[in-house]
Design an enzyme around this catalytic site. Structure first.
Site, PDB file in Angstrom:
ATOM      1  N   THR A  67       0.743  -1.428  -0.116  1.00 30.68           N
ATOM      2  CA  THR A  67      -0.022  -0.045   0.737  1.00 30.68           C
ATOM      3  C   THR A  67       1.000   1.225   0.027  1.00 30.68           C
ATOM      4  O   THR A  67       2.213   1.610   0.542  1.00 30.68           O
ATOM      5  CB  THR A  67      -0.956  -0.100   1.341  1.00 30.68           C
ATOM      6  OG1 THR A  67      -1.522  -1.321   1.566  1.00 30.68           O
ATOM      7  CG2 THR A  67      -1.798   1.241   1.568  1.00 30.68           C
TER       8      THR A  67
ATOM      9  N   LYS B 159      -6.709   1.848  -3.006  1.00 32.20           N
ATOM     10  CA  LYS B 159      -6.802   1.461  -1.461  1.00 32.20           C
ATOM     11  C   LYS B 159      -7.492   2.593  -0.328  1.00 32.20           C
ATOM     12  O   LYS B 159      -6.997   2.226   0.740  1.00 32.20           O
ATOM     13  CB  LYS B 159      -5.351   0.519  -1.631  1.00 32.20           C
ATOM     14  CG  LYS B 159      -4.744  -0.094   0.151  1.00 32.20           C
ATOM     15  CD  LYS B 159      -5.671  -1.222   0.096  1.00 32.20           C
ATOM     16  CE  LYS B 159      -5.459  -1.283   1.119  1.00 32.20           C
ATOM     17  NZ  LYS B 159      -4.084  -1.277   1.447  1.00 32.20           N
TER      18      LYS B 159
ATOM     19  N   LYS C 249      -0.668   5.637   8.463  1.00 31.32           N
ATOM     20  CA  LYS C 249       0.128   5.803   7.424  1.00 31.32           C
ATOM     21  C   LYS C 249      -0.717   5.984   6.282  1.00 31.32           C
ATOM     22  O   LYS C 249      -0.540   6.979   5.648  1.00 31.32           O
ATOM     23  CB  LYS C 249       1.310   4.787   7.384  1.00 31.32           C
ATOM     24  CG  LYS C 249       1.852   4.914   5.541  1.00 31.32           C
ATOM     25  CD  LYS C 249       1.451   3.964   4.761  1.00 31.32           C
ATOM     26  CE  LYS C 249       1.664   2.477   4.680  1.00 31.32           C
ATOM     27  NZ  LYS C 249       1.668   1.666   3.739  1.00 31.32           N
TER      28      LYS C 249
END
Length: 343
Positions: free
Chosen positions: A146, A221, A289
């Site tokens: 990701t 995502k 994050k």
């Protein structure tokens, strides 16, 4: 980044024997669709799977079970991780080991990478002894990490400059779906590589979507994880509020689980959150994050995201309390701390 919203029937994909590399042929069919779902998958035979050498970079909480599923399916798997000991369980089950990403991509037809963050993904792909140094024309690189769109585009350019193919394929799902082969792949990039990688994605996941140009998979995502992080923060507030007014939070979890707002993570994580136990399936530091990257994406297109911004602050507070490696449901501890300070 406009994405097509029409889901199209999946076209069966089969490998054909190739003289040099399984990624040199043209697509079997001319394809013009932008988005695909593999809800009706056509599995390949073990012989077909075993004829393609697979590399896997990153043996963390997600990468290890994903590589294990490939190994169990009869694939020829070569693994690498910065900490070699994390590769030992798979090597013991028949996987090969190489000492650098460069050696893995040099030895394998198709390499998957599952790294913790954009910096790691770029370093493993483009750094010293990185994947780019070993990969060559006709091979494929699938980054299932990701990362933000800019990082994915950078890696794609470096890979494609070698003549190899690139596919970004970040996953929706955490540790248990990875173990069960129930991940969702959000792919973008070279269509030919998407088709060739399809049987391997289907081993590791329950569905896959092709979203067009590199960057679209990363964006999808981040949007998904932004929603998930915001939902978890709100759920944590609800648990604490129910306790504060004298309700049984376990009943709250049951009520939520039977209603229109039900999501699997509520019934899965609610009971342990009530007990203040946070077994790690998706580390809180990774959730924060992803919230940060999603907020950056929103800012780049001038989209207001005040709810996600507020949730991100909670995750940052939770990190400051040393909860980075706990499950992201530990964000509830940030709210508990705020409550203590107010009383």
């Amino acid at each position: 980044m406009a994405l097509c919203s029409i889901f199209c029937p999946r076209i069966p994909v089969r490998f054909r024997p190739k003289p040099v590399s399984p990624f040199l042929s043209k697509p079997m069919f001319p394809i013009s669709y932008r988005v695909y779902s593999s809800l009706q998958s056509t599995p390949s035979t073990k012989d077909e799977l075993g004829s393609v050498s697979i590399g896997f970079l990153g043996m963390g909480i997600m990468g290890s079970p994903m590589a294990l599923n490939l190994l169990k399916a009869g694939c020829d798997v070569t693994v690498w991780n910065r900490t070699k000991s994390k590769c030992d369980p798979l090597v013991g089950l028949g996987a090969k080991y190489k000492s650098s990403p460069e050696e893995v991509t040099a030895a394998c037809d198709l390499t998957f990478a599952m790294l913790a963050d954009p910096e790691s993904a770029i370093d493993v792909a483009c750094g010293k002894n990185g994947a780019v140094s070993g990969i060559s024309s006709g091979k494929g690189y699938v980054d299932v990490s990701t990362v933000d769109a800019a990082s994915s585009i950078l890696i794609s350019k470096q890979i494609k400059d070698t003549g190899a193919l690139f596919l970004e394929a970040p996953v929706s799902g955490s540790k248990k779906p990875a173990e069960d082969g129930q991940l969702i792949f959000l792919t973008a990039g070279d269509k030919l590589l998407y088709e060739k990688a399809a049987p391997f994605l289907d081993i590791m996941g329950k569905s896959r979507f092709y979203l067009g140009e590199v960057g679209n998979g990363a964006a999808m995502k981040l949007v998904v994880n932004m929603i998930m992080g915001s939902m978890m923060a709100s759920f944590a507030e609800g648990i604490l509020l129910s306790q504060k007014v004298g309700l049984d939070p376990n009943v709250l979890v049951e009520v939520v689980s039977q209603g229109a707002i039900n999501a699997p993570m509520y019934s899965l994580k609610g009971p342990s959150m009530i007990k203040s136990v946070y077994p790690t399936a998706f580390p809180l530091k990774h959730q924060q994050k992803d919230m940060r990257l999603a907020l950056g994406l929103a800012e780049s297109v001038s989209q207001s995201t005040p709810i996600a911004a507020a949730a991100n602050e909670l995750y940052k507070v939770a990190k400051s309390y040393g909860l980075s490696d706990e499950d992201f449901s530990a964000v509830i501890e940030a709210l508990k701390a705020a409550r203590s300070q107010q009383s």
